[in-house]
Design a protein around this motif. Structure first.
Motif, PDB file in Angstrom:
ATOM      1  N   ILE A   1       0.940  -1.235   0.031  1.00  0.00           N
ATOM      2  CA  ILE A   1      -0.023   0.114   0.071  1.00  0.00           C
ATOM      3  C   ILE A   1       0.902   1.434  -0.053  1.00  0.00           C
TER       4      ILE A   1
ATOM      5  N   GLN B   1       6.092   0.612  -3.833  1.00  0.00           N
ATOM      6  CA  GLN B   1       5.537   0.306  -4.910  1.00  0.00           C
ATOM      7  C   GLN B   1       6.077   1.540  -5.871  1.00  0.00           C
TER       8      GLN B   1
ATOM      9  N   ILE C   1       5.348  -3.543  -7.973  1.00  0.00           N
ATOM     10  CA  ILE C   1       4.806  -4.907  -8.443  1.00  0.00           C
ATOM     11  C   ILE C   1       4.087  -5.158  -9.792  1.00  0.00           C
TER      12      ILE C   1
ATOM     13  N   VAL D   1     -13.582  -2.979 -11.741  1.00  0.00           N
ATOM     14  CA  VAL D   1     -13.539  -4.065 -10.678  1.00  0.00           C
ATOM     15  C   VAL D   1     -12.578  -3.879  -9.679  1.00  0.00           C
ATOM     16  N   ASP D   2     -13.212  -3.862  -8.488  1.00  0.00           N
ATOM     17  CA  ASP D   2     -12.524  -3.457  -7.334  1.00  0.00           C
ATOM     18  C   ASP D   2     -13.099  -4.022  -5.973  1.00  0.00           C
TER      19      ASP D   2
ATOM     20  N   VAL E   1     -18.304  -3.880 -10.553  1.00  0.00           N
ATOM     21  CA  VAL E   1     -18.177  -4.897  -9.602  1.00  0.00           C
ATOM     22  C   VAL E   1     -17.639  -4.555  -8.328  1.00  0.00           C
TER      23      VAL E   1
ATOM     24  N   ALA F   1     -16.456  -5.967  -4.929  1.00  0.00           N
ATOM     25  CA  ALA F   1     -16.093  -7.385  -4.297  1.00  0.00           C
ATOM     26  C   ALA F   1     -16.409  -6.985  -2.864  1.00  0.00           C
TER      27      ALA F   1
ATOM     28  N   ARG G   1     -12.790 -15.545 -10.829  1.00  0.00           N
ATOM     29  CA  ARG G   1     -11.595 -14.955 -11.337  1.00  0.00           C
ATOM     30  C   ARG G   1     -11.550 -15.440 -12.701  1.00  0.00           C
TER      31      ARG G   1
ATOM     32  N   TYR H   1     -13.216  -7.932 -18.903  1.00  0.00           N
ATOM     33  CA  TYR H   1     -12.234  -6.611 -19.306  1.00  0.00           C
ATOM     34  C   TYR H   1     -12.338  -6.640 -20.967  1.00  0.00           C
TER      35      TYR H   1
ATOM     36  N   ASP I   1      -3.918   4.461  -3.946  1.00  0.00           N
ATOM     37  CA  ASP I   1      -3.591   2.993  -4.252  1.00  0.00           C
ATOM     38  C   ASP I   1      -2.155   2.673  -4.310  1.00  0.00           C
TER      39      ASP I   1
ATOM     40  N   VAL J   1      -5.521  -3.997 -11.202  1.00  0.00           N
ATOM     41  CA  VAL J   1      -6.824  -4.124 -12.345  1.00  0.00           C
ATOM     42  C   VAL J   1      -6.239  -3.331 -13.500  1.00  0.00           C
TER      43      VAL J   1
END
Ligand code: GDG
Length: 403
Positions: free
Chosen positions: A102, A132, A172, A208-209, A243, A245, A289, A296, A309, A314
């Motif tokens: 993070i 990151q 990453i 998508v998160d 989406v 989640a 998944r 996409y 972030d 994504v």
């Protein structure tokens, strides 16, 4: 102990009190919000830090007997910042690296955590600390310089609290080939075919998160509403599939977010929907998944607009599975770590509703040659700095001989 192919997992059970103070309390009620610049959401007063310390100590005690002397230890993420310090107390002389998934906030935000100094001192028990982005690394350098009078001994080596630590930005990456294989699989191609058929006359936008306040979901829906208001040619056409989640539902801030998002999506659908068209499809569930790449690929535009972030995978996944001959467009928040690498996306400030709506409009109507050119450069970047590059870059730095 559980075996998964070449990997052996050792797990430790936690009691309810530890789960509350260590996981829900300190990790997700203090560190997560502050590291995402949200001091307003942090719960500092509850004494959760004792649980955080206790559980890290427990992990260290359980881990040490499993280690051989020449093992390399790679610790991941904010739940485990003091793990190396606890291992050192028990006599560990292993090479230990830490990767923070993070963001690391600027020093004056970080310093709002009552235990900030203890946390940073704990980072100096590692041999290597990875971030990151260059922005996160710069925040670390500024903090240790201002608050701990650190000396910078080499480009990436800092000395403070009587120890050297190496610190680097190692963004990453994605396992591009694995994800491309998923995209070629039955479930993904079925999903693509279904979406193409169902939305043949529409233009799809996808988000998508995890349902998390760092992801900027209400801001995104507001920008989409602004698009429909300001650019009416998209009505009866542009359709946002979001989406979200379920995630950390035991933390209060998440329940508030859920209500806000449900209300907003309902309002946009009520204001703009037609008998045969709903502008927003909001799905508060995890999508399998193996279907995600199909979603996409069916979409003309991806909206990846977090307020903050660490990286955001994504964005990279969307780029990885586009058809190079007819690719979709990535609209990306400048506040995602990925923005340092994916400079050929349309970069937006998600707090700027009109600016984001303008970028979405541009993405929806971008000519094919520009879409191709941008996608080609994005894909090159996603491939060059993939997950294998990331692993090698980190472990090479961790195992480099110390000076
Ligand atoms: C943290 C940092 C950093 C999402 N919804 C569904 C689903 N997903 C998958 C996505 C993606 C992953 O979850 C999310 O990864 P992100 O990177 O976007 O974000 P975080 O979960 O917040 O991860 C982040 C990351 O660590 C790695 O270092 O990039 O900045 O916050 O792979 O596809 N997958 C499925 N169904 C869903 O509904 N199957």
């Amino acid at each position: 102990m559980h075996k998964h192919g070449d990997v052996t997992l050792a797990t430790v059970d936690l009691g309810r009190t530890d789960h509350e103070s260590y996981y829900l309390g300190y990790s997700n009620g203090v560190l997560w919000p502050v590291f995402h610049y949200r001091l307003d959401l942090a719960d500092f007063d509850a004494g959760y830090v004792d649980g955080y310390r206790r559980v890290n100590r427990l992990f260290a005690r359980r881990l040490l007997p499993l280690l051989r002397p020449d093992d390399i230890v790679w610790v991941h993420d904010y739940h485990l910042i003091p793990l190396a310090a606890e291992l050192r107390v028990l006599g560990s002389a292993h090479r230990i690296g830490f990767f923070l998934h993070i963001p690391l906030p600027p020093p004056l935000i970080f310093a709002a955590i009552p235990e900030h100094e203890w946390l940073v001192r704990a980072l100096f028990s590692y041999d290597l600390v990875g971030f990151q982005s260059q922005a996160d690394l710069a925040h670390f350098a500024r903090y240790v310089h201002n608050e701990a009078r650190a000396e910078q001994r080499r480009d990436d080596v800092f000395y403070a609290f009587g120890r050297n630590v190496r610190a680097r930005a190692v963004p990453i990456g994605l396992d591009v080939d694995e994800f491309a294989a998923l995209a070629a699989g039955r479930e993904a191609t079925d999903t693509l075919a279904t979406m193409r058929e169902q939305y043949a006359r529409r233009q799809l936008l996808v988000g998508v998160d995890r349902l998390d306040y760092s992801k900027g979901l209400p801001q995104r829906v507001r920008a989409f509403r602004q698009l429909l208001l300001r650019y009416p040619e998209n009505r009866n056409s542009a359709t946002l599939i979001q989406v979200a989640a379920p995630s950390r539902e035991d933390v209060n801030a998440y329940a508030d977010l859920r209500r806000e998002l449900e209300w907003l999506c309902g309002a946009v659908n009520g204001d703009y929907g037609e008998l045969d068209w709903m502008p927003v499809r909001y799905i508060h569930r995890t999508v399998a998944r193996r279907r995600v790449p199909g979603l996409y690929r069916a979409s003309r535009v991806a909206l990846v607009t977090p307020l903050r972030d660490g990286m955001n995978l994504v964005a990279k996944e969307f780029v990885a599975v586009q058809d190079p001959a007819d690719p979709g467009v990535l609209v990306l928040s400048r506040f995602a770590g990925a923005a340092e690498q994916l400079t050929d996306a349309l970069l937006v400030n998600p707090y700027d509703t009109q600016g984001t709506a303008d970028a979405i409009q541009r993405a929806l109507h971008m000519p094919l040659d520009e879409r191709r050119a941008r996608h080609e450069r994005l894909l090159q970047e996603v491939r060059r700095h993939d997950v294998h590059w990331w692993r090698k870059e980190f472990l090479d730095a961790l195992t480099e001989p110390a000076e």
